[in-house]
Every structure is written in structure tokens, then in C-alpha cells.
Design an enzyme around this catalytic site. Structure first.
Site, mmCIF file in Angstrom:
data_model
loop_
_atom_site.group_PDB
_atom_site.id
_atom_site.type_symbol
_atom_site.label_atom_id
_atom_site.label_comp_id
_atom_site.label_asym_id
_atom_site.label_seq_id
_atom_site.Cartn_x
_atom_site.Cartn_y
_atom_site.Cartn_z
ATOM 1 N N ASP A 174 0.869 -1.186 0.000
ATOM 2 C CA ASP A 174 0.000 0.000 0.000
ATOM 3 C C ASP A 174 0.903 1.234 0.000
ATOM 4 O OD1 ASP A 174 -3.027 0.764 1.810
ATOM 5 O OD2 ASP A 174 -1.739 2.122 0.710
ATOM 6 N N ASP A 189 -3.745 2.349 -5.188
ATOM 7 C CA ASP A 189 -2.394 2.306 -4.594
ATOM 8 C C ASP A 189 -2.123 1.034 -3.802
ATOM 9 O OD1 ASP A 189 -3.835 2.720 -2.219
ATOM 10 O OD2 ASP A 189 -2.259 3.997 -1.385
ATOM 11 N N GLU A 190 -2.844 -0.024 -4.128
ATOM 12 C CA GLU A 190 -2.806 -1.210 -3.284
ATOM 13 C C GLU A 190 -2.853 -2.484 -4.119
ATOM 14 O OE1 GLU A 190 -5.741 -2.464 0.294
ATOM 15 O OE2 GLU A 190 -6.158 -0.630 -0.790
HETATM 16 P P1 TTP Z 1 -5.261 4.961 1.100
HETATM 17 O O1 TTP Z 1 -4.230 3.963 0.763
HETATM 18 O O2 TTP Z 1 -6.381 4.551 1.997
HETATM 19 O O3 TTP Z 1 -4.587 6.212 1.811
HETATM 20 P P2 TTP Z 1 -3.183 6.881 1.524
HETATM 21 O O4 TTP Z 1 -2.374 6.134 0.545
HETATM 22 O O5 TTP Z 1 -3.393 8.322 1.203
HETATM 23 O O6 TTP Z 1 -2.506 6.834 2.972
HETATM 24 P P3 TTP Z 1 -1.866 5.579 3.698
HETATM 25 O O7 TTP Z 1 -0.422 5.921 3.897
HETATM 26 O O8 TTP Z 1 -2.607 5.506 5.003
HETATM 27 O O9 TTP Z 1 -2.089 4.379 2.850
HETATM 28 O O10 TTP Z 1 -5.898 5.531 -0.213
HETATM 29 C C1 TTP Z 1 -5.160 5.726 -1.412
HETATM 30 C C2 TTP Z 1 -5.599 7.009 -2.101
HETATM 31 O O11 TTP Z 1 -6.992 6.954 -2.349
HETATM 32 C C3 TTP Z 1 -5.369 8.231 -1.259
HETATM 33 O O12 TTP Z 1 -4.057 8.755 -1.433
HETATM 34 C C4 TTP Z 1 -6.439 9.159 -1.757
HETATM 35 C C5 TTP Z 1 -7.567 8.251 -2.189
HETATM 36 N N1 TTP Z 1 -8.625 8.258 -1.173
HETATM 37 C C6 TTP Z 1 -9.690 9.160 -1.322
HETATM 38 O O13 TTP Z 1 -9.742 9.900 -2.307
HETATM 39 N N2 TTP Z 1 -10.657 9.194 -0.357
HETATM 40 C C7 TTP Z 1 -10.631 8.389 0.742
HETATM 41 O O14 TTP Z 1 -11.530 8.455 1.602
HETATM 42 C C8 TTP Z 1 -9.539 7.465 0.891
HETATM 43 C C9 TTP Z 1 -9.463 6.580 2.091
HETATM 44 C C10 TTP Z 1 -8.569 7.444 -0.102
HETATM 45 MG MG MG Z 2 -2.137 4.049 0.705
#
Ligand code: TTP
Ligand code: MG
Length: 368
Positions: free
Chosen positions: A22, A120-121
Site C-alpha cells: 500500500d 495504490d494497493e
Molecule cells: P489509502 O491507501 O487509503 O490512503 P493513503 O495512501 O493516502 O494513505 P496511507 O499511507 O494511510 O495508505 O488511499 C489511497 C488514495 O486513495 C489516497 O491517497 C487518496 C484516495 N482516497 C480518497 O480519495 N478518499 C478516501 O476516503 C480514501 C481513504 C482514499
Molecule cells: Mg495508501
């Protein structure tokens, strides 16, 4: 045997090793990468805060912004009030999609098959590494390749099933690498709050807490009837997960995980020439298929079925993926010599797994 070949062992000992990756604060990290002046600052991606009167929400934010209590899905006005001096940036979706595609291509080049679950996962199956030690080395390599080629950090978890791998990757964000082997799975799960189980949202967590179940260890010790009263048909799976018994691997994927050939002799054979000849024909055919589909294989396996249907399998993982007939023949000869007990052979089979589907982004297979 060729010195490229390592770690021979029976396939029966295979332990599934799943990696979950992730990206860290993905959208925000891309913006910071593209504008290093933002580095170390609270950066919020989302709607225009309009000096605290904006009506949109936060997409994500940098870890510096998270220190102020800002998080995804929070009203942007609230984020503004928590940290008015944060840098607010509107999302640039086309850029994030492009970066995501590059990352996924890199992962496909490394693992052959991946299960992308969001922008992103992704999950990868690293079972062909055969040991957590090697898989951890592999995972560190993957992080390094993404850092070098994309300029971003990610967090990675390794575990015996997809759900545990996801829980592991969340354990040490950002830039983490968390390894949960079967030996450490129970102690990893036991103290975690129930809400850490993916799929257990706030409501379900509250139901569990109200019933006196605070940790995953509490769920593991709870009798199934009590869980069934709360969660009906979902109780069995929840119990299984809490007890460390889940082994779900990657879900549906377009790419093949293995290719194989088998040959049954007209009469059970004790002739090494006949058996090796048959193996050779199958290897040529499989290598041709690899060539046609531009695939490489990392794990070469052999199956021998003796008279009476007693079947033995053995495989070998190569240091580098290959589709070279000479290298594969060497591996198969070695396996066959070690395995064959001179009893009559009814069926012989060859299986190539750990398939690598390279792509233009990948610089060199030897990186992995
Ligand atoms: P995530 O992987 O949940 O969050 P992240 O990568 O920003 O942070 P982390 O380090 O905790 O993994 O989500 C990936 C992308 O998806 C995030 O950068 C933006 C988008 N996203 C939204 O637009 N709205 C949301 O509510 C979430 C959770 C994510
Ligand atoms: Mg992320």
C-alpha cells in the site's frame, strides 16, 4: 546441477506467502515528489477549503498533516480549522492514475500475477520464495525498486493469507515492512483491537466491544455460538480469521500462474532414456509456450506417478526467471535423478510456476 538452482524440497511443504503493498499517503506523496518544496510540510489533497467555508472532503494528506488530526474523508472545512497553514491542493487524478499504472506494471514484472485492489494497493503471491526470510528480502527489494523508479515509499506486509498481509502492511506505516510468519501469526493477532480486522467497521467493532470482546485474541477465545448470535453466517469466517486459520490467497486474476504438461506411458516405464526423452519433449513444448507468451518461469517442478498411483512431486526455484531450455533441462534432470527410485513410472509431468510477465518498465530481471 547448474549453480543457478537452489533450495530443492517437496512441493507438499509449500507455505503460501502473500504480500500486500500500500503506497504511503499516495496522492499527497505524488504531489510532494513533483514539488519537493512541499517535503516535510502538512499537505492536504481535497476540495478548496475556501478559508474554512468549503464543503468538500479531504482525499488524503501527508503524515505531517495527520499529526494535526486530519484524515481522509474529513470535511475540508474541519481540516482547515485543524491546520489553517496546511498546503491545500486539488486532486490531479490523471497524474495519480499514471503513477499507479507504472507501479502496478513494476509489480507485474516482479511477481507475474498481482491482484490490484485499489489505485495504490495490490497483493502479490510470493509463495515461490518458499521461506519468509527470502520473501522478506524480496519485499525489501520491491520497496527499493519502487523508490528508485517511481520516487515514492510504500508499506508492505507479508503473511500466510491476504487478510493477514493487509493487516501486516498497516502495522508500520509509512515505509514499513512487517513480516508475519505462521509461527508469529497468533502472537501478532492476539493483542490487536477488533477494529483492525479488514471488514470490521466501526459498528461491528462496537458490537464486539459491547460483548466484552476488545481484541482479536478475545474473538479467538469466544465460543462460536456467541459470535453467531452477533454476526450470523459471518461468524465462522470471523472466528477462523481471529484464530489464525485463514489461508485465502489472491483473488481472480487475468494472468496464468503455472503451465504444465503430462505424459502417461503406454506401458509403465523403467527406461531412463524413455522417461528423460518424454521430459525433454515436454520441456521443449513448455519453453515454446513461454516464448510465445513472453513469460519466464522461476519455479520448475516435476511429477512422477508410479504404478499403483503413488505420486511424488518436487520442484526447484531458480535464482533468476528463465525460459532457456538448457537451464530448465538441467533443473529437471537434477530433480528426476534425486526423485526416481527406479520403480516403474506410469505418468510423468512437468510444471513451470512463478511465472513472470515482464513489461517495458522493468529494467532488468536480475534486480529480483
Ligand atoms: P489509502 O491507501 O487509503 O490512503 P493513503 O495512501 O493516502 O494513505 P496511507 O499511507 O494511510 O495508505 O488511499 C489511497 C488514495 O486513495 C489516497 O491517497 C487518496 C484516495 N482516497 C480518497 O480519495 N478518499 C478516501 O476516503 C480514501 C481513504 C482514499
Ligand atoms: Mg495508501
Amino acid at each position: 546441477m547448474d549453480e543457478n538452482l537452489i533450495r530443492i524440497h517437496p512441493e507438499m511443504m509449500n507455505e503460501q506467502i502473500i504480500l500486500h503493498l500500500d503506497m504511503d499517503s499516495f496522492y499527497a506523496s505524488v504531489e510532494i515528489r513533483n514539488n519537493p518544496d512541499l517535503s516535510g510540510k502538512p499537505v492536504v489533497i481535497g476540495a478548496d477549503p475556501m478559508q474554512g467555508t468549503g464543503r468538500g472532503v479531504v482525499s488524503t494528506c501527508s503524515y505531517e498533516a495527520r499529526a494535526f488530526g486530519i484524515h481522509s474523508a474529513m470535511p475540508i472545512s474541519q481540516a482547515y480549522h485543524l491546520c489553517p497553514h496546511a498546503i491545500f491542493i486539488p486532486p490531479h487524478m490523471a497524474t495519480y492514475a499514471q503513477v499507479s499504472a507504472t507501479i502496478m506494471q513494476i509489480l507485474r514484472g516482479i511477481a507475474g500475477e498481482i491482484e490490484q485492489v485499489s489505485i495504490d494497493e495490490a497483493y502479490l503471491d510470493l509463495s515461490c520464495d518458499r521461506s519468509y526470510e527470502l520473501a522478506a528480502h524480496h519485499a525489501a527489494n520491491i520497496k527499493q525498486v519502487i523508490r528508485n523508479q517511481v520516487g515514492l515509499t510504500c508499506s508492505v506486509g507479508l503473511a500466510p493469507s491476504r487478510i493477514y498481509a493487509k493487516m501486516a502492511s498497516e502495522q508500520q506505516k509509512p515505509d514499513g515492512l512487517t513480516v508475519v510468519s505462521p509461527d508469529t501469526l497468533e502472537s501478532f493477532l492476539k493483542p490487536l483491537p477488533v477494529g483492525k480486522i479488514p471488514g470490521i467497521g466501526k459498528k461491528s467493532a462496537q458490537v464486539l466491544i459491547n460483548a466484552g470482546l476488545q481484541t482479536i485474541g478475545d474473538i479467538a477465545r469466544c465460543d462460536i455460538q456467541t459470535l453467531q448470535d452477533m454476526f450470523g453466517s459471518h461468524a465462522v469466517r470471523l472466528h477462523q480469521i481471529a484464530r489464525g486459520q485463514d489461508r485465502e490467497g489472491l483473488r481472480e486474476s487475468g494472468k496464468r500462474r503455472s503451465i504444465s504438461r503430462e505424459h502417461t506411458f503406454l506401458r509403465d516405464s523403467t527406461s531412463p532414456d524413455e522417461i528423460l526423452g518424454s521430459l525433454h519433449t515436454m520441456i521443449l513444448s513448455l519453453c515454446h509456450e513461454l516464448e510465445e507468451q513472453n513469460i519466464y518461469s522461476r519455479t520448475i517442478g516435476i511429477r512422477i506417478r508410479y504404478t499403483g498411483f503413488i505420486t511424488r512431486t518436487k520442484s526447484v526455484t531458480l535464482m533468476q526467471p528463465t525460459r532457456e531450455v538448457r537451464v530448465i533441462e538441467c533443473a529437471i534432470d537434477g530433480l528426476f535423478t534425486e526423485m526416481w527410485d527406479r520403480s516403474p513410472v506410469r505418468l510423468i509431468g512437468v510444471r513451470f510456476s512463478g511465472l513472470i510477465h515482464p513489461d517495458p518498465v522493468q529494467r532488468s530481471l536480475s534486480d529480483f
